[in-house]
Scaffold this active site. Structure first.
Site, PDB file in Angstrom:
ATOM      1  CB  CYS A 152      33.353  39.340  43.844  1.00  0.00           C
ATOM      2  SG  CYS A 152      34.770  38.274  44.181  1.00  0.00           S
ATOM      3  CB  CYS A 154      34.842  38.933  47.123  1.00  0.00           C
ATOM      4  SG  CYS A 154      35.918  39.582  45.840  1.00  0.00           S
TER       5      CYS A 154
END
Length: 280
Positions: free
Chosen positions: A39, A36
């Protein structure tokens, strides 16, 4: 990936590390995954802001790929997702890679909502107030006997005083916690070091390089002295010589060192790969 300012939680530890822990101090959970991109943007920001709040909030990180049960339980549909817990319940949350000012405002809201003030027992311990930290850990454990962070913190204090038996009993209450496992491994290594302190284990290994027992014993002694790379080299050679020696003792010792170093350590990753090449 957890940092020095965050704890790593899993499906197995979420209840104790987040829900139970949040009864004494708010816990902010960052739900993330290695693939991600957002993230990776949020991670350093949220860790920086958490560190600024000096123990008034605990930051936990949960890899949703490796822990799908908890992600499903809290209906995580997009990541990064951040949820703050107090008294076992979500009190604030957001989804997405928030910029630093908004993350800081989020933490301030969590602190204000929870009424949290003052340093945590972990911070008291880092500040050198051992007696104060011990009182706080014991208070937490009176309310939440299986709080893994309090168990590990109190066990660390007990070990510092040489009270191994009580520390061992405490650590047995958190069998799934990696930090508790690492402390138990350190107890074993310390006992091994004391028991074999007068033996010439290095000489034994050098005189008998093809003996898996000699290489194992010297490897464990190196680990007891925190010379982990040299220890892993010796233990790996013991595995190569005889993977079944003493019911896989050398392999188990390597796994113990991995627990001590942490799964994200470069040494752990390298020697996991090398061990797999031998075993498989």
């Amino acid at each position: 990936m957890p940092s020095a300012t965050a704890i790593d939680v899993t499906d197995a530890t979420f209840a104790s590390e987040v829900l139970e822990r949040s009864k004494t101090i708010p816990v902010v959970v960052d739900f993330w995954a290695p693939w991600c991109g957002p993230c990776r943007m949020l991670g350093p920001i949220i860790e920086k802001v958490a560190a600024e709040h000096d123990g008034r909030v605990i930051l936990a990180k949960l890899n949703t790929d490796q822990n799908p049960r908890t992600a499903m339980q809290f209906r995580i549909q997009g990541i990064p997702a951040v949820k703050a817990f107090k008294d076992g319940k979500v009190i604030a949350e957001f989804t997405g890679a928030y910029p630093e000012p908004q993350v800081r405002a989020f933490f301030q809201k969590v602190i204000a909502t929870s009424g949290s003030s003052g340093p945590s027992p972990d911070d008291l311990l880092r500040q050198g107030d051992v007696a104060g930290a011990e009182r706080e850990y014991r208070t937490i454990l009176e309310k939440s006997p299986n709080d893994a962070s309090a168990i590990v913190g109190l066990a660390t204090i007990l070990l510092g005083r040489g009270e191994k038996e009580e520390a061992q009993k405490l650590l047995d209450r958190a069998p799934a916690d990696r930090r508790a496992k690492a402390l138990k491994h350190r107890i074993f290594l310390d006992e091994f070091r004391q028991k074999h302190a007068t033996e010439d284990l290095v000489g034994e290994a050098r005189r008998n390089p093809g003996d898996p027992r000699a290489r194992y014993r010297w490897g464990v002694m190196l680990a007891a002295h925190e010379q982990y790379q040299q220890a892993l080299d010796e233990l790996l050679e013991s595995v190569r010589l005889d993977r079944n020696f003493a019911d896989g003792a050398a392999r188990k010792a390597m796994l113990a060192i991995f627990d001590i170093l942490g799964l994200d350590s470069p040494l752990t990753r390298e020697y996991q790969r090398r061990l797999s090449q031998i075993l498989f």
